[in-house]
Scaffold this motif. Structure first.
Motif, PDB file in Angstrom:
ATOM      1  N   GLY A  99       0.786  -1.222   0.000  1.00 64.26           N
ATOM      2  CA  GLY A  99       0.000   0.000   0.000  1.00 64.26           C
ATOM      3  C   GLY A  99       0.817   1.269   0.000  1.00 64.26           C
ATOM      4  N   SER A 100       2.048   1.215   0.486  1.00 65.00           N
ATOM      5  CA  SER A 100       2.916   2.388   0.512  1.00 65.00           C
ATOM      6  C   SER A 100       4.313   1.983   0.046  1.00 65.00           C
ATOM      7  N   PRO A 101       4.509   1.885  -1.275  1.00 58.63           N
ATOM      8  CA  PRO A 101       5.813   1.466  -1.797  1.00 58.63           C
ATOM      9  C   PRO A 101       6.922   2.397  -1.311  1.00 58.63           C
ATOM     10  N   HIS A 102       8.082   1.825  -1.117  1.00 56.65           N
ATOM     11  CA  HIS A 102       9.224   2.612  -0.666  1.00 56.65           C
ATOM     12  C   HIS A 102      10.507   2.019  -1.238  1.00 56.65           C
ATOM     13  N   ALA A 103      11.535   2.868  -1.343  1.00 59.46           N
ATOM     14  CA  ALA A 103      12.843   2.432  -1.847  1.00 59.46           C
ATOM     15  C   ALA A 103      13.945   3.132  -1.081  1.00 59.46           C
ATOM     16  N   MET A 104      15.090   2.488  -1.028  1.00 60.16           N
ATOM     17  CA  MET A 104      16.281   3.118  -0.460  1.00 60.16           C
ATOM     18  C   MET A 104      17.526   2.561  -1.130  1.00 60.16           C
ATOM     19  N   THR A 105      18.523   3.416  -1.270  1.00 59.77           N
ATOM     20  CA  THR A 105      19.818   2.995  -1.781  1.00 59.77           C
ATOM     21  C   THR A 105      20.546   2.247  -0.676  1.00 59.77           C
ATOM     22  N   ALA A 106      21.173   1.128  -1.026  1.00 58.08           N
ATOM     23  CA  ALA A 106      21.900   0.337  -0.026  1.00 58.08           C
ATOM     24  C   ALA A 106      23.152  -0.269  -0.653  1.00 58.08           C
ATOM     25  N   ASN A 107      24.255  -0.189   0.066  1.00 57.32           N
ATOM     26  CA  ASN A 107      25.444  -0.909  -0.369  1.00 57.32           C
ATOM     27  C   ASN A 107      25.759  -2.051   0.593  1.00 57.32           C
ATOM     28  N   SER A 108      24.949  -2.195   1.635  1.00 58.44           N
ATOM     29  CA  SER A 108      25.141  -3.303   2.577  1.00 58.44           C
ATOM     30  C   SER A 108      24.249  -4.471   2.164  1.00 58.44           C
ATOM     31  N   PHE A 109      24.551  -5.034   1.017  1.00 55.78           N
ATOM     32  CA  PHE A 109      23.807  -6.145   0.415  1.00 55.78           C
ATOM     33  C   PHE A 109      24.818  -7.224   0.075  1.00 55.78           C
ATOM     34  N   THR A 110      24.473  -8.469   0.346  1.00 55.10           N
ATOM     35  CA  THR A 110      25.368  -9.564  -0.031  1.00 55.10           C
ATOM     36  C   THR A 110      24.599 -10.870  -0.146  1.00 55.10           C
ATOM     37  N   VAL A 153      24.166 -14.772   0.812  1.00 57.57           N
ATOM     38  CA  VAL A 153      24.395 -15.499   2.059  1.00 57.57           C
ATOM     39  C   VAL A 153      24.523 -16.989   1.794  1.00 57.57           C
ATOM     40  N   SER A 154      23.624 -17.546   0.979  1.00 53.47           N
ATOM     41  CA  SER A 154      23.558 -18.993   0.796  1.00 53.47           C
ATOM     42  C   SER A 154      23.031 -19.303  -0.596  1.00 53.47           C
ATOM     43  N   LEU A 155      23.491 -20.424  -1.144  1.00 44.57           N
ATOM     44  CA  LEU A 155      22.956 -20.910  -2.416  1.00 44.57           C
ATOM     45  C   LEU A 155      21.803 -21.883  -2.218  1.00 44.57           C
ATOM     46  N   ASP A 156      21.805 -22.600  -1.095  1.00 40.66           N
ATOM     47  CA  ASP A 156      20.774 -23.602  -0.840  1.00 40.66           C
ATOM     48  C   ASP A 156      20.332 -23.548   0.616  1.00 40.66           C
ATOM     49  N   PRO A 157      19.266 -22.846   0.926  1.00 45.73           N
ATOM     50  CA  PRO A 157      18.393 -22.121   0.003  1.00 45.73           C
ATOM     51  C   PRO A 157      19.051 -20.823  -0.446  1.00 45.73           C
ATOM     52  N   PRO A 158      18.586 -20.247  -1.567  1.00 54.20           N
ATOM     53  CA  PRO A 158      19.176 -18.990  -2.027  1.00 54.20           C
ATOM     54  C   PRO A 158      18.763 -17.843  -1.099  1.00 54.20           C
ATOM     55  N   LEU A 159      19.748 -17.277  -0.391  1.00 56.33           N
ATOM     56  CA  LEU A 159      19.489 -16.220   0.577  1.00 56.33           C
ATOM     57  C   LEU A 159      20.395 -15.026   0.311  1.00 56.33           C
ATOM     58  N   VAL A 160      19.861 -13.837   0.556  1.00 57.00           N
ATOM     59  CA  VAL A 160      20.614 -12.590   0.495  1.00 57.00           C
ATOM     60  C   VAL A 160      20.342 -11.818   1.782  1.00 57.00           C
ATOM     61  N   LEU A 161      21.194 -10.839   2.059  1.00 52.63           N
ATOM     62  CA  LEU A 161      20.912  -9.991   3.206  1.00 52.63           C
ATOM     63  C   LEU A 161      21.103  -8.530   2.840  1.00 52.63           C
ATOM     64  N   VAL A 162      20.391  -7.702   3.578  1.00 56.83           N
ATOM     65  CA  VAL A 162      20.552  -6.258   3.490  1.00 56.83           C
ATOM     66  C   VAL A 162      20.473  -5.723   4.916  1.00 56.83           C
ATOM     67  N   CYS A 163      21.346  -4.787   5.232  1.00 56.67           N
ATOM     68  CA  CYS A 163      21.361  -4.175   6.560  1.00 56.67           C
ATOM     69  C   CYS A 163      20.714  -2.798   6.462  1.00 56.67           C
ATOM     70  N   VAL A 164      19.776  -2.528   7.384  1.00 56.54           N
ATOM     71  CA  VAL A 164      19.014  -1.281   7.336  1.00 56.54           C
ATOM     72  C   VAL A 164      19.067  -0.616   8.707  1.00 56.54           C
ATOM     73  N   ASP A 165      19.396   0.662   8.706  1.00 58.49           N
ATOM     74  CA  ASP A 165      19.426   1.460   9.930  1.00 58.49           C
ATOM     75  C   ASP A 165      18.052   1.421  10.588  1.00 58.49           C
ATOM     76  N   ARG A 166      18.036   1.239  11.898  1.00 56.73           N
ATOM     77  CA  ARG A 166      16.771   1.152  12.628  1.00 56.73           C
ATOM     78  C   ARG A 166      15.927   2.423  12.521  1.00 56.73           C
ATOM     79  N   SER A 167      16.569   3.563  12.242  1.00 59.12           N
ATOM     80  CA  SER A 167      15.823   4.821  12.144  1.00 59.12           C
ATOM     81  C   SER A 167      15.324   5.101  10.724  1.00 59.12           C
ATOM     82  N   ALA A 168      15.681   4.272   9.755  1.00 56.09           N
ATOM     83  CA  ALA A 168      15.274   4.482   8.360  1.00 56.09           C
ATOM     84  C   ALA A 168      13.811   4.092   8.153  1.00 56.09           C
TER      85      ALA A 168
END
Length: 178
Positions: free
Chosen positions: A36-47, A49-64
């Motif tokens: 209902g309220s789309p949002h976006a942010m630029t992030a370079n803390s993305f990587t 994590v795993s191929l099986d299962p396929p996992l990624v992570l992103v770190c987000v500031d608690r105040s964002a």
């Protein structure tokens, strides 16, 4: 190898810590949520994590704003920016841009077919993820997503972030002889 017993900066100085962390070159992404309220942010803390299962992570500031959006929506998109897309990184890091769906008015995007999260056009890779786990990361939260869908292109270079600035890969000008 020896370790310098006297560090050049105290690890309690946030500016020094940020500077040292900035010595690691990263790619640049835009993380998005739909709903209902789309949002976006630029992030370079993305990587990945795993191929099986396929996992990624992103770190987000608690105040964002994104922190609450990710937790509430339960799914997100990640668009990996190409070298020519610095304007997207700057747009989605601008705190004074319009919010909601209006922040996407000036960019090429499409809703992800599985999550509805906005995915940006012309990027190197795009992922749709469901929120899998969330971990405490100090002043950030670590959001781990299970990859539901992905697309990739191999015909462009990546936008990089290094030493506090956007960078591009430049061709190696030296020749290697056998």
């Amino acid at each position: 190898m020896s370790v310098n017993p006297e560090p050049s900066h105290e690890v309690t100085d946030p500016k020094a810590i940020r500077g040292a962390f900035g010595m690691f070159a990263t790619g640049v992404t835009v993380v998005t949520v739909g709903g209902g309220s789309p949002h976006a942010m630029t992030a370079n803390s993305f990587t990945s994590v795993s191929l099986d299962p396929p996992l990624v992570l992103v770190c987000v500031d608690r105040s964002a704003i994104m922190h609450g959006c990710l937790a509430a929506e339960g799914a997100f998109g990640v668009s990996v920016l190409a070298a020519h897309q610095e304007f997207l990184a700057r747009h989605f890091s601008n705190r004074w841009r319009s919010l909601g769906i209006a922040q996407f008015d000036t960019v090429d995007w499409m809703p992800g077919p599985l999550t509805g999260a906005p995915l940006l056009g012309g990027t190197l890779a795009r992922f749709e993820c469901e929120l899998w786990r969330t971990y405490d990361g100090g002043d950030h939260s670590i959001f781990v997503g299970k990859v539901l869908s992905m697309e990739q292109r191999d015909d462009q270079d990546a936008l990089l972030f290094f030493h506090g600035r956007f960078r591009q890969i430049t061709p190696d000008r030296s020749e290697v002889t056998a």
